[in-house]
Design an enzyme around this catalytic site. Structure first.
Site, PDB file in Angstrom:
ATOM      1  N   LYS A  38       5.172 -11.356  12.666  1.00  0.00           N
ATOM      2  CA  LYS A  38       5.450 -10.114  13.392  1.00  0.00           C
ATOM      3  C   LYS A  38       5.595 -10.376  14.890  1.00  0.00           C
ATOM      4  O   LYS A  38       6.346  -9.677  15.573  1.00  0.00           O
ATOM      5  CB  LYS A  38       4.353  -9.074  13.110  1.00  0.00           C
ATOM      6  CG  LYS A  38       4.393  -8.566  11.675  1.00  0.00           C
ATOM      7  CD  LYS A  38       4.318  -7.066  11.622  1.00  0.00           C
ATOM      8  CE  LYS A  38       4.832  -6.377  10.408  1.00  0.00           C
ATOM      9  NZ  LYS A  38       4.750  -6.787   9.102  1.00  0.00           N
ATOM     10  N   LYS A  73       9.881  -4.233   4.894  1.00  0.00           N
ATOM     11  CA  LYS A  73      10.269  -2.966   5.523  1.00  0.00           C
ATOM     12  C   LYS A  73      11.007  -3.182   6.833  1.00  0.00           C
ATOM     13  O   LYS A  73      11.802  -2.357   7.246  1.00  0.00           O
ATOM     14  CB  LYS A  73       9.014  -2.170   5.874  1.00  0.00           C
ATOM     15  CG  LYS A  73       8.229  -1.644   4.726  1.00  0.00           C
ATOM     16  CD  LYS A  73       6.918  -1.096   5.275  1.00  0.00           C
ATOM     17  CE  LYS A  73       5.999  -0.615   4.184  1.00  0.00           C
ATOM     18  NZ  LYS A  73       4.690  -0.238   4.680  1.00  0.00           N
ATOM     19  N   LYS A 125      10.739 -12.579   1.325  1.00  0.00           N
ATOM     20  CA  LYS A 125      10.179 -11.422   0.610  1.00  0.00           C
ATOM     21  C   LYS A 125      10.844 -10.127   1.078  1.00  0.00           C
ATOM     22  O   LYS A 125      11.318 -10.051   2.225  1.00  0.00           O
ATOM     23  CB  LYS A 125       8.663 -11.352   0.798  1.00  0.00           C
ATOM     24  CG  LYS A 125       8.245 -10.897   2.146  1.00  0.00           C
ATOM     25  CD  LYS A 125       6.815 -10.364   2.180  1.00  0.00           C
ATOM     26  CE  LYS A 125       6.586  -9.857   3.589  1.00  0.00           C
ATOM     27  NZ  LYS A 125       5.622  -8.928   3.864  1.00  0.00           N
TER      28      LYS A 125
HETATM   29  P1  TYM Z   1       2.096  -2.645   3.846  1.00  0.00           P
HETATM   30  O1  TYM Z   1       2.388  -1.203   4.023  1.00  0.00           O
HETATM   31  O2  TYM Z   1       2.872  -3.625   4.646  1.00  0.00           O
HETATM   32  O3  TYM Z   1       2.282  -3.057   2.320  1.00  0.00           O
HETATM   33  C1  TYM Z   1       1.750  -2.275   1.293  1.00  0.00           C
HETATM   34  C2  TYM Z   1       1.534  -3.103   0.048  1.00  0.00           C
HETATM   35  O4  TYM Z   1       2.779  -3.622  -0.435  1.00  0.00           O
HETATM   36  C3  TYM Z   1       2.643  -5.023  -0.708  1.00  0.00           C
HETATM   37  N1  TYM Z   1       3.959  -5.653  -0.499  1.00  0.00           N
HETATM   38  C4  TYM Z   1       4.644  -6.305  -1.453  1.00  0.00           C
HETATM   39  N2  TYM Z   1       4.365  -6.582  -2.746  1.00  0.00           N
HETATM   40  C5  TYM Z   1       5.295  -7.269  -3.455  1.00  0.00           C
HETATM   41  N3  TYM Z   1       6.468  -7.690  -2.940  1.00  0.00           N
HETATM   42  C6  TYM Z   1       6.800  -7.449  -1.650  1.00  0.00           C
HETATM   43  N4  TYM Z   1       7.962  -7.869  -1.149  1.00  0.00           N
HETATM   44  C7  TYM Z   1       5.864  -6.729  -0.841  1.00  0.00           C
HETATM   45  N5  TYM Z   1       5.861  -6.320   0.454  1.00  0.00           N
HETATM   46  C8  TYM Z   1       4.687  -5.661   0.636  1.00  0.00           C
HETATM   47  C9  TYM Z   1       1.603  -5.495   0.283  1.00  0.00           C
HETATM   48  O5  TYM Z   1       1.029  -6.688  -0.126  1.00  0.00           O
HETATM   49  C10 TYM Z   1       0.645  -4.333   0.281  1.00  0.00           C
HETATM   50  O6  TYM Z   1      -0.264  -4.428  -0.797  1.00  0.00           O
HETATM   51  N6  TYM Z   1      -2.013  -4.525   5.586  1.00  0.00           N
HETATM   52  C11 TYM Z   1      -1.665  -3.748   4.410  1.00  0.00           C
HETATM   53  C12 TYM Z   1      -2.165  -2.333   4.480  1.00  0.00           C
HETATM   54  C13 TYM Z   1      -3.657  -2.240   4.550  1.00  0.00           C
HETATM   55  C14 TYM Z   1      -4.547  -2.550   3.484  1.00  0.00           C
HETATM   56  C15 TYM Z   1      -5.850  -2.298   4.022  1.00  0.00           C
HETATM   57  C16 TYM Z   1      -4.375  -3.004   2.188  1.00  0.00           C
HETATM   58  C17 TYM Z   1      -4.400  -1.859   5.599  1.00  0.00           C
HETATM   59  N7  TYM Z   1      -5.732  -1.888   5.299  1.00  0.00           N
HETATM   60  C18 TYM Z   1      -6.998  -2.534   3.239  1.00  0.00           C
HETATM   61  C19 TYM Z   1      -5.516  -3.217   1.417  1.00  0.00           C
HETATM   62  C20 TYM Z   1      -6.804  -2.983   1.945  1.00  0.00           C
HETATM   63  C21 TYM Z   1      -0.153  -3.829   4.218  1.00  0.00           C
HETATM   64  O7  TYM Z   1       0.391  -4.843   4.084  1.00  0.00           O
HETATM   65  O8  TYM Z   1       0.568  -2.733   4.160  1.00  0.00           O
END
Ligand code: TYM
Length: 325
Positions: free
Chosen positions: A110, A195, A192
């Protein structure tokens, strides 16, 4: 078991987020106590539009509900509404080595992506994530592969706290889906699905049927014509096969047979149909909830007070253990 997970309300939550994380939540909520958070304080660590944030929060809630999260059973709430997240993050920050944080892959990626937005919040992102989980004494965290490193750090922080101040936190474990933990980009299947990349590279859960068709038909495929699951030789077609398989619950072998002798075009058309039908309830829920914001706010408020009850009890314990207050 107490389960915790969350998604950033960024407005373009995609099929990778669904298949990597949310789909697992629905199974897990049957037998466990689940807390599902809309992590708006994480969403502000990269550039964002203030005017869009409230809509994005409602959209994230629509996704949770359309996917099948039961708000009577599981807790759904917005992170910034429960102040204890910020408080615990500060306290845990004092026992988190800077070295560990600077090794985090997401921080490196990032900071490369947003060179003029490398803020301390982005650096401390995993500490806030550890606070999210530990505030509810989360034992397991269903996420996609990219978040595994952050959950491991949360384990390290929990262990360190327990050793230093007294044993109060479970060491949380990652739960990865058996398949679909890393859905790849449609335009570059070696990366991967993300977003923050171009909209052509992902399918948003609210994309129109026309957009879904366009994106899938234009998705990068590999040389040759055969529809075969082979990640190294055919990363593009394998990614599409994986999405097909996860949305239909058909094994990839069966899909390969179904499309034997047929071209990529026919396979992609069929996949577009599968995705459009699967995502229809998401579009419907989004439309419905946009006109029922009082209902959504009430639901999130209920979630907030349930979350607060747990968070306040944990914080009392934490302050006591740390000799504060
Ligand atoms: P975020 O919003 O970026 O992603 C949300 C979830 O989607 C999964 N993910 C994927 N899984 C499979 N293939 C992909 N290409 C892919 N891209 C994203 C992420 O692994 C995630 O599970 N930091 C976290 C949000 C968060 C969180 C937490 C999660 C904040 N506090 C506490 C668990 C526990 C996140 O990546 O959000």
């Amino acid at each position: 078991m107490r389960i915790f997970s969350g998604i950033r309300p960024t407005g373009n939550i995609h099929i990778g987020n669904y298949l990597g994380a949310v789909k697992q939540w629905i199974e897990l909520q049957k037998k466990n106590e689940c807390v599902f958070c809309i992590v708006d304080m994480h969403a502000i660590t990269t550039p964002y539009d203030v005017k869009e944030m409230q809509k994005n929060i409602i959209d994230a809630a629509s996704i949770y509900l359309a996917a099948g999260v039961d708000p009577e059973k599981s807790i759904i709430f917005v992170q910034s509404g429960v102040k204890e997240h910020a408080e615990l993050a500060w306290l845990l920050g004092t026992i988190t080595p800077m070295g560990e944080l600077s090794r985090m892959t997401q921080f490196k990626e990032k900071s490369k992506q947003h060179k003029d937005y490398i803020n301390a919040g982005l650096f401390n992102y995993p500490v806030l994530m550890a606070a999210d989980i530990l505030l509810y004494k989360g034992e397991a965290v269903p996420v996609g592969k990219d978040q595994e490193q952050h959950v491991e750090l949360a384990r390290t922080i929990a262990k360190k706290f327990n050793q230093k101040f007294g044993n109060i936190f479970p060491e949380p474990e990652t739960i990865l889906p058996k398949s679909g933990a890393k859905i790849m980009s449609l335009t570059d299947p070696k990366k991967k699905m993300s977003k923050s990349d171009d909209a052509k590279s992902y399918i948003s859960l609210f994309d129109t049927p026309e957009d879904i068709t366009k994106k899938i038909m234009a998705a990068s495929t590999d040389s040759g014509k055969d529809i075969i699951y082979n990640i190294t030789k055919k990363p593009g077609i394998s990614n599409l096969l994986m999405i097909y398989s996860l949305l239909t619950d058909e094994p990839t072998k069966k899909i390969e047979e179904k499309f034997k002798g047929k071209g990529y075009g026919e396979f992609k058309k069929s996949l577009a149909e599968v995705v459009i039908n699967y995502l229809e309830p998401f579009r419907r829920k989004q439309k419905e909830l946009q006109t029922r914001d009082v209902y959504v706010k009430e639901l999130l408020n209920k979630g907030k007070s349930r979350a607060e009850t747990i968070a306040k009890t944990t914080m009392q314990e934490v302050r006591e253990k740390m000799g504060l207050g």
